[in-house]
Design a protein around this motif. Sequence first.
Motif, short mmCIF file in Angstrom:
data_model
loop_
_atom_site.label_atom_id
_atom_site.label_comp_id
_atom_site.label_asym_id
_atom_site.label_seq_id
_atom_site.Cartn_x
_atom_site.Cartn_y
_atom_site.Cartn_z
N ALA A 1 0.84 -1.21 0.00
CA ALA A 1 0.00 0.00 0.00
C ALA A 1 0.87 1.25 0.00
CB ALA A 1 -0.93 -0.01 1.22
N ASP A 2 1.95 1.21 0.75
CA ASP A 2 2.88 2.35 0.76
C ASP A 2 3.46 2.60 -0.63
OD1 ASP A 2 3.06 3.78 3.12
OD2 ASP A 2 4.18 2.18 4.13
N VAL A 3 3.80 1.49 -1.30
CA VAL A 3 4.40 1.61 -2.63
C VAL A 3 3.36 2.12 -3.63
CG1 VAL A 3 5.67 0.41 -4.45
CG2 VAL A 3 5.97 -0.28 -2.07
N LEU A 4 2.14 1.63 -3.48
CA LEU A 4 1.07 2.08 -4.38
C LEU A 4 0.89 3.59 -4.26
CD1 LEU A 4 -1.27 1.29 -6.36
CD2 LEU A 4 -2.75 1.22 -4.36
N LYS A 5 0.89 4.06 -3.03
CA LYS A 5 0.74 5.51 -2.80
C LYS A 5 1.87 6.27 -3.50
CE LYS A 5 0.35 9.01 0.76
NZ LYS A 5 0.34 9.33 2.17
N ARG A 6 3.07 5.70 -3.40
CA ARG A 6 4.23 6.35 -4.02
C ARG A 6 4.06 6.39 -5.54
NH1 ARG A 6 10.06 3.70 -3.34
NH2 ARG A 6 11.19 5.22 -4.59
N MET A 7 3.46 5.36 -6.09
CA MET A 7 3.29 5.31 -7.55
C MET A 7 2.39 6.43 -8.07
SD MET A 7 3.02 1.25 -8.38
CE MET A 7 3.21 1.36 -10.15
N TYR A 8 1.53 6.95 -7.19
CA TYR A 8 0.65 8.05 -7.63
C TYR A 8 1.44 9.33 -7.91
CZ TYR A 8 -4.03 6.10 -7.52
OH TYR A 8 -5.17 5.41 -7.84
N ASP A 9 2.70 9.39 -7.48
CA ASP A 9 3.54 10.54 -7.83
C ASP A 9 3.98 10.49 -9.28
OD1 ASP A 9 3.38 11.41 -5.24
OD2 ASP A 9 5.26 10.43 -4.61
N TYR A 10 3.76 9.34 -9.91
CA TYR A 10 4.27 9.16 -11.27
C TYR A 10 3.13 8.94 -12.27
CZ TYR A 10 8.57 8.51 -8.66
OH TYR A 10 9.64 8.69 -7.82
N THR A 11 1.95 9.32 -11.89
CA THR A 11 0.83 9.16 -12.82
C THR A 11 0.35 10.54 -13.28
OG1 THR A 11 -1.27 8.02 -13.15
CG2 THR A 11 -0.98 9.11 -11.01
N PHE A 12 -0.66 10.55 -14.11
CA PHE A 12 -1.16 11.82 -14.67
C PHE A 12 -1.98 12.59 -13.62
CE2 PHE A 12 -3.82 8.23 -15.93
CZ PHE A 12 -5.04 8.57 -15.37
N ASP A 13 -2.15 13.89 -13.85
CA ASP A 13 -2.98 14.70 -12.95
C ASP A 13 -4.41 14.19 -13.01
OD1 ASP A 13 -0.86 16.29 -12.33
OD2 ASP A 13 -1.34 17.86 -13.79
N GLY A 14 -5.05 14.21 -11.88
CA GLY A 14 -6.46 13.81 -11.87
C GLY A 14 -6.68 12.32 -11.74
N ALA A 15 -5.65 11.59 -11.34
CA ALA A 15 -5.79 10.13 -11.26
C ALA A 15 -6.77 9.71 -10.17
CB ALA A 15 -4.43 9.48 -11.02
N ILE A 16 -6.92 10.55 -9.15
CA ILE A 16 -7.84 10.20 -8.05
C ILE A 16 -9.27 10.07 -8.57
CG2 ILE A 16 -8.88 11.03 -5.88
CD1 ILE A 16 -6.10 10.13 -5.40
N SER A 17 -9.65 10.96 -9.46
CA SER A 17 -11.03 10.89 -9.97
C SER A 17 -11.11 10.16 -11.31
CB SER A 17 -11.60 12.31 -10.13
OG SER A 17 -10.83 13.02 -11.08
N ALA A 18 -9.98 9.63 -11.76
CA ALA A 18 -9.94 9.04 -13.11
C ALA A 18 -10.60 7.66 -13.16
CB ALA A 18 -8.50 8.93 -13.57
N GLY A 19 -11.08 7.34 -14.35
CA GLY A 19 -11.63 6.02 -14.61
C GLY A 19 -10.81 5.32 -15.68
N ALA A 20 -11.30 4.17 -16.11
CA ALA A 20 -10.57 3.38 -17.10
C ALA A 20 -10.38 4.16 -18.40
CB ALA A 20 -11.32 2.08 -17.37
N GLY A 21 -11.38 4.96 -18.76
CA GLY A 21 -11.29 5.75 -19.98
C GLY A 21 -10.12 6.71 -19.94
N ASP A 22 -9.87 7.30 -18.78
CA ASP A 22 -8.75 8.23 -18.64
C ASP A 22 -7.41 7.50 -18.77
OD1 ASP A 22 -10.25 10.73 -17.84
OD2 ASP A 22 -10.93 9.37 -16.28
N VAL A 23 -7.30 6.37 -18.09
CA VAL A 23 -6.04 5.61 -18.14
C VAL A 23 -5.77 5.17 -19.58
CG1 VAL A 23 -4.87 3.50 -17.38
CG2 VAL A 23 -6.22 4.82 -15.76
N ASN A 24 -6.80 4.61 -20.22
CA ASN A 24 -6.63 4.15 -21.60
C ASN A 24 -6.31 5.32 -22.53
OD1 ASN A 24 -7.22 1.59 -20.73
ND2 ASN A 24 -9.37 1.65 -21.35
N GLY A 25 -6.98 6.44 -22.29
CA GLY A 25 -6.76 7.63 -23.12
C GLY A 25 -5.31 8.09 -23.05
#
Lengths: 442, 302
Positions: A247-271
């Motif tokens: 869980a700690d590592v997963l949280k860290r991974m959010y530093d390396y994703t796109f803005d808005g990942a908290i509210s993002a859905g599959a469409g955003d990730v795929n996009g």
Amino acid sequence: MKKFLALILALAMIFALAACGQSAAAPAAQEAAPAAQEAAPAEAAKEITINFPCIWVGTDSKAAYFAEMVDSFNKENEGQIKVVIEEQTDYQAYRDKIRTLVTAGEVPDICTMDTAADVELYTASGKFMDFTPYLDGGWRDTFATGTFDSYTYDGVTAVIPFESAIFPIVYNVEILKEAGWETFPANWDEMFEMFDDIKAAGYNAVGQMAGENAWTSMLWYSALVQAIGGKEAFENGLSDPAFVEAADVLKRMYDYTFDGAISAGAGDVNGHWIAQDTALYLNGPWWIGNLYKEDNAKDGVLLADVCDVAANPEWVGGKGQGGLVTKVQSFILAAKQDDPAKEAAVVKFLQYITDPDRMQTWSASAGSMFFVNYEPSEDTTVIAQKFAEIKKDAAFTVLAVDANFGPAYESAFPAAVSALVLGQVDAQGFVDQLQTAIDNAA
Amino acid sequence: MRLTRNDKGPLIAFMAPALIMMLLFFVIPVVYVVVVSFFKWNGITDPEFRGIRNFALLFKDKAFLRSVLNNVIWALVAGFIQVPIAMVMAIILSRKPKGWKFFRTVYFLPQVISGIALAMLWRAIYNANTGLLNGLLTLFGRGDLARDWLGTIETAFPAVLIYWVFYIGYYMVIMMADITTIDESYYEAATIDGATEFQQAIHITIPLIRKTSLATCVTLASVMGLRQFEQVYMLTNGQPANTTSTIVLYMYKKLQEPNYGMASASAAILIIVGIIFIVSLRLLFNGKQETRQVKKRKGGMK
């Protein structure tokens, strides 16, 4: 006189209401009559209609070949069996529909489910067909050894594990090169070094999402638990420390994703992945077909041509080296039938679509993996072949966390992820939140 | 009026259809929900009596408590912000200013669009990367304010709520219909006495619609606020960290598990919250009405 009129009016109203009911029933009866009249010749021809609410429609990668199979089956059995596909394009809506129908006792002739927990619960209703006699008649041999072992309850096999899924990491070679990485990292320490380089190069390293069902975060978390705790962690359950560490590592991974990942859905990730601003992608083999779609190409270059596939890297000091996260992506179930002819028709159709030759073609066209044994087609894509190699080389497999811990865990996961990433809970709190969800459902 | 024995037959006959409908479609389902709320049941296997454990679990669950709070806020905002905005627009448009028909149509238009479609539209507007809102902020030099509106604890619930507040058309039309029934002579007399349009609205229009369409709209809007589902489901699915969850969404998630006992317990709580709201609103409007009548009588005695 007034009272008499009032009584007449009241009676008239009651009769009018009753008439409403009758007027609604009357056309139904009128419709039923021709239906009955039609049933006579139909009965003579003995055409059996099989109703199949189905998710393999629309843009689903399995849709095109499945539609071909249904058409050819209906033509081959014209006048005898007709399979009617009821199209459902939304996974959650489909799940809700099937669960509601089964609970209400209105089981469709054929349907699919996507979690073992659902299968175990709903087959306990006794409303599903037992495939055992048909499987024992030779059908079982067409499936991989042991396919049915975990899904036979009280001696009844009311489910066909159908589509399997593995989750290796697909990555964009060009982005990695631009970030200075010619080869894929061998361990998670290097992974984070690479994430830093990718971020510095102006790209997102991974596509995370805490919206909808938090699907990709669930997959990354599963991969992390597998790498850190190995198979043992999944056997121990959420009390294993690997779940907190992951869980700690997963949280860290959010530093390396796109803005808005908290509210993002599959469409955003795929996009983001299709737009090639994200380097790593984690999803099932059914997505392979999309890598080869011209619609998803960039500057005329197919996404598949800039992609490669890697196994989950080692967690230094972890217990999960060589492991692979898997899932049974779909199970096929059929309603228990009173009419032996209809039961035979349903089995005939299922045997038709699970024929190894058709499975081979289906797998090649969709990229999906199935439990039926079939030789890989010459048309199998390079990416699909790499998926198959990773599956073959896996030292062990574990089920993704949602499949492992059931619907209550699955339902609580998105809230727990967003709470974790936004600092509402720490890693232990994240795990506790999910454990509480399971406990409350028990 | 005293009823005679002869009146009872027609009276019962008149009431019977409505009572039967009420019994079939409201009383029986509600009783069923309350009964199920005391059981652990997945819809397939035999139910297991749990007593009040489902309710105890609900009140220990932060997600549920947050859902109740959100629903109460939603209902209050609906009744005391959304409806007053609708009332102001209804009063203005009832004076038939230039272009009033156009604005009436514009304000009513969202009512004919599905809530799901509107939620999808607003999800796109709030999108952190490509959303119109962040785009406009950047365009006007306030890019520092751009954020993930639906993914930030502080902004998610207001973002879900705010756009919805301005969909006033339904209540506006109801109140406009009521305002048109007000006798014009009141306004003519007020104009002769030198009352401004604002004073006329405050002293004539609002008092005359308060007990009728205004009370109806506040009740309707509050009840709608209490049963919010599709906007939240489509926009955030209750996230982040359940901060935008509502009771119906919570119930839906429990049904998915499938945990019919907890889902029914949350439905029972929703019914209780709804009853408290409706009774409170009735007291509020009837109480004020009595006060005003007393004041009027007192004024008349001077």
